[in-house]
Design a protein around this motif. Sequence first.
Motif, PDB file in Angstrom:
ATOM      1  N   PRO A  49      -4.033  35.388 136.615  1.00 28.18           N
ATOM      2  CA  PRO A  49      -3.753  35.836 135.245  1.00 28.18           C
ATOM      3  C   PRO A  49      -4.908  35.561 134.283  1.00 28.18           C
ATOM      4  O   PRO A  49      -5.151  36.346 133.365  1.00 28.18           O
ATOM      5  CB  PRO A  49      -2.517  35.004 134.856  1.00 28.18           C
ATOM      6  CG  PRO A  49      -1.856  34.693 136.154  1.00 28.18           C
ATOM      7  CD  PRO A  49      -2.969  34.508 137.129  1.00 28.18           C
ATOM      8  N   ALA A  50      -5.625  34.449 134.489  1.00 32.56           N
ATOM      9  CA  ALA A  50      -6.777  34.147 133.630  1.00 32.56           C
ATOM     10  C   ALA A  50      -7.855  35.210 133.797  1.00 32.56           C
ATOM     11  O   ALA A  50      -8.473  35.657 132.820  1.00 32.56           O
ATOM     12  CB  ALA A  50      -7.335  32.760 133.965  1.00 32.56           C
ATOM     13  N   ALA A  51      -8.076  35.624 135.037  1.00 35.44           N
ATOM     14  CA  ALA A  51      -9.079  36.661 135.300  1.00 35.44           C
ATOM     15  C   ALA A  51      -8.659  37.985 134.664  1.00 35.44           C
ATOM     16  O   ALA A  51      -9.482  38.701 134.081  1.00 35.44           O
ATOM     17  CB  ALA A  51      -9.268  36.832 136.807  1.00 35.44           C
ATOM     18  N   GLN A  52      -7.374  38.310 134.777  1.00 33.14           N
ATOM     19  CA  GLN A  52      -6.874  39.550 134.169  1.00 33.14           C
ATOM     20  C   GLN A  52      -7.030  39.493 132.647  1.00 33.14           C
ATOM     21  O   GLN A  52      -7.463  40.473 132.020  1.00 33.14           O
ATOM     22  CB  GLN A  52      -5.399  39.749 134.537  1.00 33.14           C
ATOM     23  CG  GLN A  52      -4.757  40.968 133.873  1.00 33.14           C
ATOM     24  CD  GLN A  52      -4.536  42.093 134.856  1.00 33.14           C
ATOM     25  OE1 GLN A  52      -4.634  41.916 136.048  1.00 33.14           O
ATOM     26  NE2 GLN A  52      -4.236  43.257 134.353  1.00 33.14           N
TER      27      GLN A  52
ATOM     28  N   LEU B 111      -7.717  23.529 129.423  1.00 30.93           N
ATOM     29  CA  LEU B 111      -7.830  22.221 130.077  1.00 30.93           C
ATOM     30  C   LEU B 111      -6.902  22.133 131.288  1.00 30.93           C
ATOM     31  O   LEU B 111      -7.260  21.538 132.314  1.00 30.93           O
ATOM     32  CB  LEU B 111      -7.510  21.109 129.078  1.00 30.93           C
ATOM     33  CG  LEU B 111      -8.560  20.887 127.977  1.00 30.93           C
ATOM     34  CD1 LEU B 111      -8.034  19.901 126.935  1.00 30.93           C
ATOM     35  CD2 LEU B 111      -9.872  20.382 128.585  1.00 30.93           C
ATOM     36  N   MET B 112      -5.723  22.718 131.189  1.00 32.32           N
ATOM     37  CA  MET B 112      -4.805  22.730 132.322  1.00 32.32           C
ATOM     38  C   MET B 112      -5.404  23.518 133.482  1.00 32.32           C
ATOM     39  O   MET B 112      -5.342  23.096 134.646  1.00 32.32           O
ATOM     40  CB  MET B 112      -3.463  23.348 131.907  1.00 32.32           C
ATOM     41  CG  MET B 112      -2.463  23.484 133.064  1.00 32.32           C
ATOM     42  SD  MET B 112      -2.097  21.905 133.878  1.00 32.32           S
ATOM     43  CE  MET B 112      -1.067  21.131 132.634  1.00 32.32           C
ATOM     44  N   LEU B 113      -6.009  24.678 133.180  1.00 34.07           N
ATOM     45  CA  LEU B 113      -6.671  25.468 134.218  1.00 34.07           C
ATOM     46  C   LEU B 113      -7.822  24.679 134.834  1.00 34.07           C
ATOM     47  O   LEU B 113      -8.063  24.758 136.049  1.00 34.07           O
ATOM     48  CB  LEU B 113      -7.183  26.791 133.633  1.00 34.07           C
ATOM     49  CG  LEU B 113      -7.771  27.793 134.644  1.00 34.07           C
ATOM     50  CD1 LEU B 113      -6.712  28.212 135.669  1.00 34.07           C
ATOM     51  CD2 LEU B 113      -8.327  29.028 133.930  1.00 34.07           C
TER      52      LEU B 113
ATOM     53  N   ALA C  18     -13.512  21.765 137.733  1.00 33.71           N
ATOM     54  CA  ALA C  18     -12.903  21.602 136.411  1.00 33.71           C
ATOM     55  C   ALA C  18     -13.685  22.347 135.339  1.00 33.71           C
ATOM     56  O   ALA C  18     -13.101  23.030 134.484  1.00 33.71           O
ATOM     57  CB  ALA C  18     -12.808  20.113 136.068  1.00 33.71           C
ATOM     58  N   LEU C  19     -15.013  22.242 135.388  1.00 35.52           N
ATOM     59  CA  LEU C  19     -15.857  22.921 134.391  1.00 35.52           C
ATOM     60  C   LEU C  19     -15.712  24.434 134.486  1.00 35.52           C
ATOM     61  O   LEU C  19     -15.591  25.124 133.462  1.00 35.52           O
ATOM     62  CB  LEU C  19     -17.316  22.511 134.580  1.00 35.52           C
ATOM     63  CG  LEU C  19     -17.669  21.068 134.194  1.00 35.52           C
ATOM     64  CD1 LEU C  19     -19.110  20.747 134.585  1.00 35.52           C
ATOM     65  CD2 LEU C  19     -17.459  20.836 132.702  1.00 35.52           C
ATOM     66  N   LEU C  20     -15.707  24.958 135.714  1.00 32.31           N
ATOM     67  CA  LEU C  20     -15.562  26.398 135.890  1.00 32.31           C
ATOM     68  C   LEU C  20     -14.184  26.858 135.429  1.00 32.31           C
ATOM     69  O   LEU C  20     -14.040  27.917 134.802  1.00 32.31           O
ATOM     70  CB  LEU C  20     -15.794  26.777 137.353  1.00 32.31           C
ATOM     71  CG  LEU C  20     -17.239  26.636 137.856  1.00 32.31           C
ATOM     72  CD1 LEU C  20     -17.308  26.867 139.364  1.00 32.31           C
ATOM     73  CD2 LEU C  20     -18.148  27.617 137.136  1.00 32.31           C
ATOM     74  N   GLY C  21     -13.154  26.073 135.719  1.00 27.37           N
ATOM     75  CA  GLY C  21     -11.807  26.411 135.258  1.00 27.37           C
ATOM     76  C   GLY C  21     -11.729  26.432 133.748  1.00 27.37           C
ATOM     77  O   GLY C  21     -11.111  27.324 133.151  1.00 27.37           O
TER      78      GLY C  21
END
Length: 453
Positions: free
Chosen positions: A65-68, A249-251, A231-234
């Motif tokens: 969903p983040a990518a979308q 931050l959760m991602l 974590a940084l990439l998320g």
Amino acid sequence: MGIILDFIQYIVDLGAAVMLPIIIFILGLFFRQGIGKSLKSGLTIGVGFIGIGLVVDLLNQNLGPAAQAMAERFNVQLSVVDLGWPGTAPFAWGSDLGLIAIPVAIIVNIIMLVTKTTKVVNVDIWNIWHMAFTGAIVQVATGSFWLGIVGVAVHAAITYKLGDMYKPVVDEYFGLEGVAIPHGTSAYMGVFAKPIDDLLELIPGVNKINIDTETLEEKIGVLGDPTVIGALLGLIIGLLAGYTVPDSLMLAVQMAAVMLLMPMVVKFIMQGLLPISDAAKTYLNKRFTDGEFLIGMDPALLLGDPQVISTGLLFIPLTILIAAIVPGNEVLPFGDLATISFFIAMAVAIHKGNIFRSLISGSVIMYITIWISNQMIGLQTALGEQVGLVSEGTRVSSLDQAGSPITYILANGLNGHFPMGVLIIFIVYVLAVGYTYISAKRGKLYVSDEVEL
């Protein structure tokens, strides 16, 4: 025959996490490992695949969903959504060739073993869906069931030869001795990495650039740790997607979990597989000279490497960018984004974990994949309608398998359809396979640093 196919369908419907333990248990008994050890091996592998499934679900449910959202936020206007391998595999299993592909692939494997044209003993029955998909697409393109069978057989033969070819890479880089990884995007797209690697080696300055998580950790400390990189990439992907800081931050924590957990769950599969692999090699070597058989397994095993996962995360936004610049493309990467590591895993290994080179060859891999998947929209949509998984008026495609040069070339070639795009892909792919094969035969596909020294 009908009873046999019904039984095969029942086993397939159980899913890879149940199918593989059953197969491993049966193989353990066949190779005389004993009931107890065979049961333990099967269950340990099942636990590993359950673990991988949980981590992949973590990726799909959160990174997808983040990518979308990121694509929508940057106004990437692509109307055909990539279904991903989870959405595409049912197309293959639900087709006329779905179940028949399993005995066809097994027969091809046996013939090649007997004729000593492969050393791969494939136990990864689940991933025969790739071959089944090729056959089903060929049948849609040609209208011929028997040409569909030819498509399955040719894809199977290529798959087993890819397993042989990558042996030094799997042995040396991934440390999976006695194992072959012949299936899926990692294998058939990895052939582009070796010519690109050798080309980069000829460029002064560029040939000295080497970036991996270990180098980063040495130079920048904890910021180079794979878990921190995840974590940084998320966090970056979350912010690019327009998420709030708490959600980003959760991602970030979820992607850190992926980086930490994936290598752990892969180890369970290896713990279960190695006893079976050893028993199989002992059994086969007693009965065949020039043994050294390889046990064909799922490419999920490659995701235990931090360089593969790190590069895969980098390709989340990069793949969307590539999709936006491919001429005439309508496919929005989505379903396969969270598991993009599969596409570039073998390339990362051929580059010895060099993320810089992996980004270059990976970009070529994803460009070709997206371009082909765009050409395959009509055929995959027609197949989806035939198996009742696509409603009328909906258009679909997928990066995994619909973006495969093997499927694209066979579907058009067996149909006698050779537009310029097919000819170009055919020439480029054959040259890449040929170059990689020759490199492997000469012992130059993967030369460890110890040998170079």
